[in-house]
Design an enzyme around this catalytic site. Structure first.
Site, mmCIF file in Angstrom:
data_model
loop_
_atom_site.group_PDB
_atom_site.id
_atom_site.type_symbol
_atom_site.label_atom_id
_atom_site.label_comp_id
_atom_site.label_asym_id
_atom_site.label_seq_id
_atom_site.Cartn_x
_atom_site.Cartn_y
_atom_site.Cartn_z
ATOM 1 N N GLU A 122 0.820 -1.226 0.000
ATOM 2 C CA GLU A 122 0.000 0.000 0.000
ATOM 3 C C GLU A 122 0.852 1.274 0.000
ATOM 4 O O GLU A 122 0.356 2.347 0.286
ATOM 5 C CB GLU A 122 -0.952 0.007 1.211
ATOM 6 C CG GLU A 122 -2.150 -0.899 0.999
ATOM 7 C CD GLU A 122 -3.171 -0.808 2.122
ATOM 8 O OE1 GLU A 122 -4.317 -1.200 1.886
ATOM 9 O OE2 GLU A 122 -2.831 -0.372 3.237
ATOM 10 N N GLY A 162 -6.687 -22.688 7.439
ATOM 11 C CA GLY A 162 -5.365 -22.557 8.071
ATOM 12 C C GLY A 162 -4.349 -21.942 7.135
ATOM 13 O O GLY A 162 -4.611 -20.909 6.526
ATOM 14 N N THR A 176 -12.058 -9.449 9.101
ATOM 15 C CA THR A 176 -11.246 -8.280 8.698
ATOM 16 C C THR A 176 -9.959 -8.258 9.517
ATOM 17 O O THR A 176 -9.995 -8.349 10.743
ATOM 18 C CB THR A 176 -12.002 -6.961 8.990
ATOM 19 O OG1 THR A 176 -13.313 -7.094 8.510
ATOM 20 C CG2 THR A 176 -11.325 -5.766 8.344
ATOM 21 N N ASP A 228 -3.594 -9.545 8.258
ATOM 22 C CA ASP A 228 -2.644 -8.578 8.840
ATOM 23 C C ASP A 228 -2.141 -9.075 10.191
ATOM 24 O O ASP A 228 -0.955 -8.958 10.509
ATOM 25 C CB ASP A 228 -3.318 -7.204 9.022
ATOM 26 C CG ASP A 228 -3.526 -6.500 7.682
ATOM 27 O OD1 ASP A 228 -2.834 -6.846 6.710
ATOM 28 O OD2 ASP A 228 -4.384 -5.602 7.617
ATOM 29 N N GLY A 258 -13.438 -5.543 13.553
ATOM 30 C CA GLY A 258 -12.399 -4.571 13.204
ATOM 31 C C GLY A 258 -11.050 -5.212 12.959
ATOM 32 O O GLY A 258 -10.857 -6.410 13.200
ATOM 33 N N SER A 278 -8.930 -5.940 16.988
ATOM 34 C CA SER A 278 -9.040 -7.383 17.206
ATOM 35 C C SER A 278 -7.696 -8.088 17.357
ATOM 36 O O SER A 278 -7.648 -9.278 17.656
ATOM 37 C CB SER A 278 -9.844 -8.023 16.072
ATOM 38 O OG SER A 278 -9.112 -7.970 14.872
HETATM 39 P P1 ADP Z 1 -6.880 -12.515 4.522
HETATM 40 O O1 ADP Z 1 -7.434 -11.786 5.700
HETATM 41 O O2 ADP Z 1 -5.622 -11.889 3.989
HETATM 42 O O3 ADP Z 1 -7.847 -12.851 3.431
HETATM 43 P P2 ADP Z 1 -7.116 -15.299 5.376
HETATM 44 O O4 ADP Z 1 -8.578 -15.216 5.189
HETATM 45 O O5 ADP Z 1 -6.373 -16.346 4.620
HETATM 46 O O6 ADP Z 1 -6.359 -13.910 5.094
HETATM 47 O O7 ADP Z 1 -6.861 -15.499 6.947
HETATM 48 C C1 ADP Z 1 -5.573 -15.349 7.513
HETATM 49 C C2 ADP Z 1 -5.407 -16.316 8.648
HETATM 50 O O8 ADP Z 1 -6.430 -16.058 9.639
HETATM 51 C C3 ADP Z 1 -5.593 -17.787 8.297
HETATM 52 O O9 ADP Z 1 -4.393 -18.327 7.769
HETATM 53 C C4 ADP Z 1 -5.933 -18.367 9.674
HETATM 54 O O10 ADP Z 1 -4.767 -18.480 10.449
HETATM 55 C C5 ADP Z 1 -6.807 -17.251 10.283
HETATM 56 N N1 ADP Z 1 -8.241 -17.470 10.029
HETATM 57 C C6 ADP Z 1 -9.025 -16.849 9.113
HETATM 58 N N2 ADP Z 1 -10.304 -17.301 9.163
HETATM 59 C C7 ADP Z 1 -10.334 -18.217 10.171
HETATM 60 C C8 ADP Z 1 -11.352 -19.042 10.746
HETATM 61 N N3 ADP Z 1 -12.621 -19.036 10.292
HETATM 62 N N4 ADP Z 1 -11.002 -19.880 11.764
HETATM 63 C C9 ADP Z 1 -9.735 -19.905 12.235
HETATM 64 N N5 ADP Z 1 -8.729 -19.152 11.743
HETATM 65 C C10 ADP Z 1 -9.013 -18.320 10.727
#
Ligand code: ADP
Length: 314
Positions: A141, A226, A249, A253, A288, A292
């Site tokens: 960014e 994961g 969200t 990060d 947030g 969070s």
């Molecule tokens: P982004 O926010 O960049 O799209 P992801 O959706 O891949 O990234 O989520 C990043 C990380 O957050 C995952 O690798 C996992 O560790 C955690 N995570 C996201 N969603 C879940 C969920 N529903 N349950 C447990 N961990 C989660």
């Protein structure tokens, strides 16, 4: 030992209006509900790294305005070193103007403002912080030329660079080959390898393509599935922690910030991934992005709780 992390990236204020429906061109909606939040991937990752116990210096550019001042105060409260955050009078602080409708969908206009002024000259001014850091953490960014400059400088200084290539954009092979860690989600991976990244086979293929471009460690985050971790020596799928997500969200990060912290504390790669995975899972349990991000104690508690139950499975 707790070495330092230099996070180099964006800082924004999110201006959020919740509306019943998105306005049509020329329409005014009079009953929107307004809220404000700290955002920008650089800032989110710096805060996540600091909460997770990292010793963080944030290198960024904000405006000489009220938002810029508020952001600086917030970083200091989080224990982040703000010595290399420049306040510029030329551009306002970065903002994201976000409309959220009743279905939870959003329309976003990002005005990078001062983030676009984070130049190689400002990086040179922060050289001491970069040369003193164990890990340099970057996102996309800020101007991509600045990212390339940092990667070159870090490489000459023998520093490890972690890049989170978000928002997704094409990257040169020359940049990729200097990365120690590339942490990306499925969408970002798909753009870099030019094929969908959904099935296990596609994930493995994408990781191998990026390793062939000489990235040392590829970490593809997979939301509730994961993360997939690949080096030239080993590759493995790491399951997500079992939690009840409320708002994802900032999960990516938090993953990046916590991973940088764990690696700066000399944790082994597998342990660092487990720590980041737990931190990101916790980040999805609250609304947030920055609010969070969990503390080191909360992350340790989740890891203890769930490794206890998984031990019982065997
Ligand atoms: P982004 O926010 O960049 O799209 P992801 O959706 O891949 O990234 O989520 C990043 C990380 O957050 C995952 O690798 C996992 O560790 C955690 N995570 C996201 N969603 C879940 C969920 N529903 N349950 C447990 N961990 C989660």
């Amino acid at each position: 030992m707790n070495q330092s992390i230099a996070v180099i990236g964006s800082s924004n204020i999110d201006l959020i209006a919740q509306v019943a429906h998105f306005p049509q061109p020329g329409e005014t909606i009079g009953n929107a509900r307004y809220s404000q939040a700290y955002g920008g991937k650089g800032a989110n990752q710096a805060v996540a790294a600091a909460r997770a116990g990292g010793n963080v210096t944030f290198i960024a550019s904000v405006g000489k305005d009220t938002f810029g001042q508020t952001m600086l105060t917030n970083f200091s409260k989080e224990g982040i070193n703000t010595d290399y955050i420049t306040q510029s009078g030329e551009e306002p602080s970065g903002t994201a103007i976000i409309l959220v409708n009743e279905a939870g969908e959003n329309c976003i206009a990002v005005a990078p403002g001062a983030n676009a002024l984070l130049s190689s000259e400002l990086i040179d001014e922060a050289r001491i912080a970069i040369s003193g850091a164990e890990i340099i953490l970057l996102q996309l960014e800020i101007p991509v030329e600045t990212v390339a400059y940092v990667v070159g400088l870090a490489n000459r200084l023998g520093k490890k660079v972690m890049l989170n290539p978000a928002p997704a954009q094409p990257l040169s092979d020359d940049l990729l080959k200097h990365l120690h860690y590339l942490v990306l989600n499925e969408t970002e991976a798909a753009l870099l390898v030019d094929h969908p990244v959904e099935t296990t086979h596609q994930i493995e293929e994408a990781a191998n393509k990026l390793l062939q471009k000489r990235v040392q460690t590829v970490i593809i985050t997979l939301g509730a599935r994961g993360a997939y971790v690949a080096t030239r020596r080993e590759q493995q799928m790491v399951s997500a922690y079992g939690i009840q997500p409320v708002d994802t969200t900032g999960a990516g990060d938090t993953f990046c910030g916590a991973l940088a912290t764990a690696l700066s504390q000399q944790k082994k790669l597998n342990d660092a991934i487990a720590f980041a995975n737990a931190a990101a899972a916790l980040a999805t349990t609250k609304l947030g992005a920055q609010p969070s991000a969990p503390t080191a104690a909360a992350i340790a508690a989740l890891m203890k709780e769930q490794s206890f139950s998984s031990d019982e499975d065997f």
